[in-house]
Design a protein around this motif. Structure first.
Motif, PDB file in Angstrom:
ATOM      1  N   VAL A   3      26.666 -22.569 -20.454  1.00  0.00           N
ATOM      2  CA  VAL A   3      25.569 -23.518 -20.429  1.00  0.00           C
ATOM      3  C   VAL A   3      24.553 -23.121 -21.496  1.00  0.00           C
ATOM      4  O   VAL A   3      24.498 -21.952 -21.919  1.00  0.00           O
ATOM      5  N   GLU A   4      23.754 -24.059 -21.912  1.00  0.00           N
ATOM      6  CA  GLU A   4      22.799 -23.830 -22.986  1.00  0.00           C
ATOM      7  C   GLU A   4      21.432 -24.334 -22.579  1.00  0.00           C
ATOM      8  O   GLU A   4      21.289 -25.218 -21.725  1.00  0.00           O
ATOM      9  N   ILE A   5      20.425 -23.765 -23.198  1.00  0.00           N
ATOM     10  CA  ILE A   5      19.044 -24.201 -23.037  1.00  0.00           C
ATOM     11  C   ILE A   5      18.349 -23.987 -24.380  1.00  0.00           C
ATOM     12  O   ILE A   5      18.656 -23.027 -25.104  1.00  0.00           O
ATOM     13  N   PHE A   6      17.458 -24.884 -24.713  1.00  0.00           N
ATOM     14  CA  PHE A   6      16.756 -24.812 -25.999  1.00  0.00           C
ATOM     15  C   PHE A   6      15.303 -24.456 -25.753  1.00  0.00           C
ATOM     16  O   PHE A   6      14.609 -25.097 -24.954  1.00  0.00           O
ATOM     17  N   PHE A  40      11.298 -25.045 -22.115  1.00  0.00           N
ATOM     18  CA  PHE A  40      12.734 -24.875 -22.246  1.00  0.00           C
ATOM     19  C   PHE A  40      13.385 -26.182 -21.834  1.00  0.00           C
ATOM     20  O   PHE A  40      13.277 -26.620 -20.674  1.00  0.00           O
ATOM     21  N   SER A  41      14.069 -26.789 -22.779  1.00  0.00           N
ATOM     22  CA  SER A  41      14.602 -28.137 -22.586  1.00  0.00           C
ATOM     23  C   SER A  41      16.115 -28.127 -22.770  1.00  0.00           C
ATOM     24  O   SER A  41      16.646 -27.351 -23.571  1.00  0.00           O
ATOM     25  N   PHE A  52      11.134 -19.465 -18.418  1.00  0.00           N
ATOM     26  CA  PHE A  52      12.559 -19.150 -18.516  1.00  0.00           C
ATOM     27  C   PHE A  52      13.180 -18.942 -17.126  1.00  0.00           C
ATOM     28  O   PHE A  52      14.336 -19.303 -16.870  1.00  0.00           O
ATOM     29  N   GLU A  53      12.423 -18.363 -16.217  1.00  0.00           N
ATOM     30  CA  GLU A  53      12.952 -18.051 -14.892  1.00  0.00           C
ATOM     31  C   GLU A  53      13.206 -19.305 -14.057  1.00  0.00           C
ATOM     32  O   GLU A  53      13.936 -19.250 -13.057  1.00  0.00           O
ATOM     33  N   TRP A  65      20.163 -14.298 -20.315  1.00  0.00           N
ATOM     34  CA  TRP A  65      20.486 -15.265 -21.349  1.00  0.00           C
ATOM     35  C   TRP A  65      20.692 -14.522 -22.672  1.00  0.00           C
ATOM     36  O   TRP A  65      20.087 -13.482 -22.920  1.00  0.00           O
ATOM     37  N   ALA A  66      21.547 -15.101 -23.492  1.00  0.00           N
ATOM     38  CA  ALA A  66      21.836 -14.510 -24.810  1.00  0.00           C
ATOM     39  C   ALA A  66      21.454 -15.508 -25.892  1.00  0.00           C
ATOM     40  O   ALA A  66      21.726 -16.705 -25.779  1.00  0.00           O
ATOM     41  N   LEU A  67      20.822 -15.001 -26.945  1.00  0.00           N
ATOM     42  CA  LEU A  67      20.423 -15.850 -28.066  1.00  0.00           C
ATOM     43  C   LEU A  67      21.643 -16.207 -28.903  1.00  0.00           C
ATOM     44  O   LEU A  67      22.447 -15.343 -29.260  1.00  0.00           O
TER      45      LEU A  67
END
Length: 517
Positions: free
Chosen positions: A352-355, A372-373, A396-397, A412-414
């Motif tokens: 999954v991803e988050i921007f 965070f979108s 973020f949490e 999370w990983a960048l």
């Protein structure tokens, strides 16, 4: 409730007055005509019973109407009703709702007319139980002819109508003469002449009669049989088909699928007529008293409890030869399920991803965290062009896993390959940072700055503060009120020039399917 009580009391008073009038009439009739006194008393008693029953029904209807509201909504107003606008379909208003009076009346009518089905059931059981062997053998003969020539199945309903309905009805209208040898001798049956008896009709059983209560008893037993059969079927079928035991249900699914494939290929090769003939004869002969007695004796012979030891009632038990066979079959099936049905695989995983979105503060020129979108909110995205604010969470949490999934990684990983996800989405008008923090910046344009100047600042999130420019104005959410910014269609390189007001970068994390025990 006060209106209900007053109405109930008024109804009771009316019933009492009517009962008193009926009593006076009975006394007058008793003095006048003594022969009809018992009939009138019986009629008045029945009327009083029906009046009391109607009072109870009305009281129950009032109580139920107070507790349970009646749903009188039209079908077009009820969600989920397909074809509600079709005028040819019956509506809910055409059928009455639940009332105690209608329920009791319909039940009495149903019970008075259900005797035909119970008689048919009794005759079928009488034929299958070999009480009259000639009838059972006749059934087997008809079944044999139908199995050997299935086209006779079309003739069977017509023959049943002829010999089961018309012939008995004609014989009832033209009965045979008396067979008393002292009066008439040697007179055969002749259907000629006028009818000698009235036509046979099917009449519902009278209420409070013997047949009425007999139907009640049969209906009670039928409901009990249905409940027992339903519970047994549910206990046998549901645990093996609802995947509560996934290995067992999966094995049965595989077997059924293989049976479907086999039947599609070899169904035309099987001797269906002989199989149906043998199965029907075996089923009917199993109800024969002699066969049933032999089966019972075999069960007692091989399944008798005890082993001849003291305390078992003097019974000399013998080993059950069916138990080893059943255990062997069950053991083979269980071994196959455990070896071939694999259910201990690792759960499914997805990425999954988050921007992370940040916006530049026009007064200080510093980038400030925004939210965070799930979308990058690029210059040519639909929400950006429509002037909508980005959607997401501030911290973020607060980013949660999708429904039915759970996190398989702790952090999370960048995403260090920022150029790849930009190219995959065909995002233009941005500057990609290939080193450092991997931000993707908007490309600055004069038309964009002119369009955003002088707009009223808006709050992007309920928890985020407004962003203002040095003139006290700011915010790009109202860009739809002005002309759209002329975003460059060329992808910018790192450090090529002045940047826009938004930047984003992508974070990824692995999730796995949530295990529901």
């Amino acid at each position: 409730m006060e209106d209900l009580a007053s109405e109930f009391l008024s109804t009771v008073e009316e019933a009492v007055l009517r009962g008193a009038v009926d009593d006076r009439d009975d006394e007058t009739l008793h003095e006048a005509v003594a022969a009809t006194d018992s009939a009138k008393k019986g009629t008045s008693l029945r009327q009083n019973l029906f009046k009391a029953a109607s009072l109870q029904d009305k009281l129950l209807e009032k109580l139920i109407s107070q507790m349970i509201p009646v749903d009188d909504a039209a079908p077009d107003q009820v969600p989920g009703i397909a074809g509600a606008d079709d005028h040819h379909m019956p509506t809910f208003g055409e059928r009455p709702g639940f009332t105690v009076t209608a329920m009791s009346n319909n039940f009495r009518r149903f019970n008075a007319r259900i005797g035909v089905m119970f008689k048919f059931q009794a005759r079928v059981l009488r034929v299958l139980s070999w009480r009259r062997p000639s009838h059972t053998l006749s059934l087997l003969a008809v079944y044999t002819f139908v199995c050997l020539d299935p086209y006779l199945l079309c003739v069977l309903p017509l023959a049943i109508a002829l010999f089961g309905i018309f012939v008995p009805s004609f014989v009832a209208r033209h009965p045979a003469p008396s067979s008393d040898p002292d009066r008439v001798r040697n007179l055969g049956y002749s259907p000629r002449g006028p009818p000698l008896a009235p036509a046979r009709t099917v009449k519902p059983a009278k209420e409070l009669s013997r047949d009425f209560f007999h139907n009640l008893g049969e209906l009670q037993n039928t409901m009990d049989d249905f409940s027992v059969a339903h519970d047994k079927i549910v206990a046998l079928v549901v645990p093996t088909t609802n995947f509560s035991d996934e290995a067992l249900s999966s094995a049965i699914f595989v077997l059924l699928f293989a049976a479907c494939v086999f039947m599609m290929l070899a169904a035309h090769l099987l001797p269906w007529r002989l199989l149906a003939l043998a199965g029907g004869w075996a089923a009917i002969w199993s109800f024969h008293p002699s066969v049933a007695r032999l089966i019972h004796q075999a069960k007692r012979h091989y399944m008798l409890p005890g082993d001849g030891k003291p305390g078992d009632g003097g019974k000399t038990g013998k080993p059950d030869i069916t138990k080893p066979i059943n255990k062997n079959v069950e053991g083979i099936f269980d071994d196959w399920v455990r070896s071939d049905i694999i259910l201990d695989e690792a759960p499914e995983t997805r990425e999954v991803e988050i921007f992370e979105l940040q916006r530049v503060d026009s007064s200080s020129g510093e980038w400030e965290p925004w939210m965070f979108s799930p979308s990058p909110y690029d210059p040519l995205s639909a929400p950006r062009i429509a002037g909508e604010r980005p959607r997401g969470t501030r911290f973020f949490e607060d980013v949660l896993a999708p429904d039915g999934w759970e996190w398989s990684e702790k952090k999370w990983a960048l995403d260090l390959w920022s150029r790849e996800w930009v190219e995959e989405r065909i995002i233009t008008g941005v500057e990609v940072e290939t080193e450092g923090e991997r931000w993707v910046y908007d490309i600055y344009s004069e038309s964009d700055a002119a369009a955003t100047a002088g707009m009223i600042s808006v709050v992007v999130d309920a928890q985020s503060p407004p962003v203002r420019n040095p003139n006290g104005h700011g915010g790009a959410a109202a860009a739809s009120h002005h002309h759209l910014p002329n975003v460059s269609w060329e992808e910018g390189e790192e450090g090529m020039g002045r940047r826009g007001e938004w930047r984003r970068r992508r974070w990824v994390r692995m999730v796995k399917r949530k295990n529901v025990s």
